[in-house]
Design a protein around this motif. Structure first.
Motif, PDB file in Angstrom:
ATOM      1  N   ARG A  34       0.734  -1.498   0.045  1.00 45.02           N
ATOM      2  CA  ARG A  34       0.173  -0.166  -0.199  1.00 45.02           C
ATOM      3  C   ARG A  34       0.755   1.229   0.122  1.00 45.02           C
ATOM      4  O   ARG A  34       0.773   2.336  -0.845  1.00 45.02           O
ATOM      5  N   ARG A  86       2.936   2.012  -3.740  1.00 44.74           N
ATOM      6  CA  ARG A  86       1.279   2.659  -4.441  1.00 44.74           C
ATOM      7  C   ARG A  86       1.512   3.895  -4.513  1.00 44.74           C
ATOM      8  O   ARG A  86       1.747   5.153  -4.494  1.00 44.74           O
ATOM      9  N   ARG A  87       1.852   4.430  -6.267  1.00 49.27           N
ATOM     10  CA  ARG A  87       2.031   5.840  -6.148  1.00 49.27           C
ATOM     11  C   ARG A  87       0.693   7.170  -6.896  1.00 49.27           C
ATOM     12  O   ARG A  87      -0.436   6.071  -7.568  1.00 49.27           O
ATOM     13  N   VAL A  88       0.511   7.886  -6.012  1.00 54.12           N
ATOM     14  CA  VAL A  88      -0.649   8.011  -6.484  1.00 54.12           C
ATOM     15  C   VAL A  88      -0.458  10.091  -6.242  1.00 54.12           C
ATOM     16  O   VAL A  88       1.006  10.586  -6.498  1.00 54.12           O
ATOM     17  N   THR A  89      -1.966  10.346  -6.663  1.00 57.91           N
ATOM     18  CA  THR A  89      -1.345  12.007  -7.140  1.00 57.91           C
ATOM     19  C   THR A  89      -2.124  12.919  -6.272  1.00 57.91           C
ATOM     20  O   THR A  89      -3.295  12.625  -6.099  1.00 57.91           O
ATOM     21  N   ALA A  90      -1.371  13.965  -5.889  1.00 56.05           N
ATOM     22  CA  ALA A  90      -2.349  14.601  -4.818  1.00 56.05           C
ATOM     23  C   ALA A  90      -1.812  15.871  -4.538  1.00 56.05           C
ATOM     24  O   ALA A  90      -0.966  16.174  -5.344  1.00 56.05           O
ATOM     25  N   ASN A 142       2.963  13.813  -7.766  1.00 53.62           N
ATOM     26  CA  ASN A 142       2.685  12.273  -7.856  1.00 53.62           C
ATOM     27  C   ASN A 142       3.834  11.488  -6.624  1.00 53.62           C
ATOM     28  O   ASN A 142       5.175  12.186  -7.375  1.00 53.62           O
ATOM     29  N   TRP A 161       2.056   6.125  -1.964  1.00 59.60           N
ATOM     30  CA  TRP A 161       1.352   6.859  -1.351  1.00 59.60           C
ATOM     31  C   TRP A 161       1.463   7.443  -0.145  1.00 59.60           C
ATOM     32  O   TRP A 161       1.433   8.293   0.475  1.00 59.60           O
ATOM     33  N   LEU A 187       3.349  11.164   0.262  1.00 60.39           N
ATOM     34  CA  LEU A 187       2.334  12.041  -0.467  1.00 60.39           C
ATOM     35  C   LEU A 187       1.743  12.292   1.020  1.00 60.39           C
ATOM     36  O   LEU A 187       1.180  13.073   1.283  1.00 60.39           O
ATOM     37  N   ARG A 188       1.273  11.624   2.212  1.00 62.76           N
ATOM     38  CA  ARG A 188       0.570  10.884   2.929  1.00 62.76           C
ATOM     39  C   ARG A 188       1.163  12.334   4.295  1.00 62.76           C
ATOM     40  O   ARG A 188       0.827  12.715   4.921  1.00 62.76           O
TER      41      ARG A 188
END
Length: 123
Positions: free
Chosen positions: A24, A27-31, A60, A63, A66-67
């Motif tokens: 988890r 995992r790459r995400v964008t914020a 990007n 996760w 970025l969190r």
């Protein structure tokens, strides 16, 4: 249930939870973050109200990173118009000017560019 079976079941649950956290977190995400704008003006130039007070920066990365990212560490976005003459001046917000931690990258800045009317003081 025997004691050894219970220990193995508990070990299996711990391994499953550890794998879940690792997968988890990668995992790459964008914020999107709101970052303030700071104008660098030529000497004797009046203050500019036409620049946005803040821009939206899309970042990007994993996760887990970025969190915990603090938006205050990204900026401010400096818009330098010191080399411009008077009249209509184009400005551009550059991703390279932001302080992005290792492993993250800037996807977009909105608004990324615009024009302002820059008039020098006649004094």
């Amino acid at each position: 249930m025997r004691r050894s079976d219970l220990a193995l079941a508990l070990l299996a649950v711990v391994i499953a939870l550890a794998l879940f956290v690792v997968v988890r977190g990668e995992r790459r995400v964008t914020a999107a973050y709101l970052v303030p704008v700071e104008a660098v003006l030529p000497p004797r130039a009046p203050p500019i109200d036409a620049l946005p007070a803040e821009v939206t920066v899309a970042v990007n990365g994993p996760w887990a990173r970025l969190r915990v990212l603090d938006p205050a560490t990204l900026g401010p976005v400096r818009i330098d118009v010191t080399r411009a003459g008077g009249g209509q001046v184009a400005w551009r917000a550059r991703a390279e000017a932001l302080h992005v931690p290792h492993g993250l990258r800037v996807e977009s800045i909105t608004p990324a560019q615009g024009t302002i009317d820059l008039r020098r003081d006649a004094r």
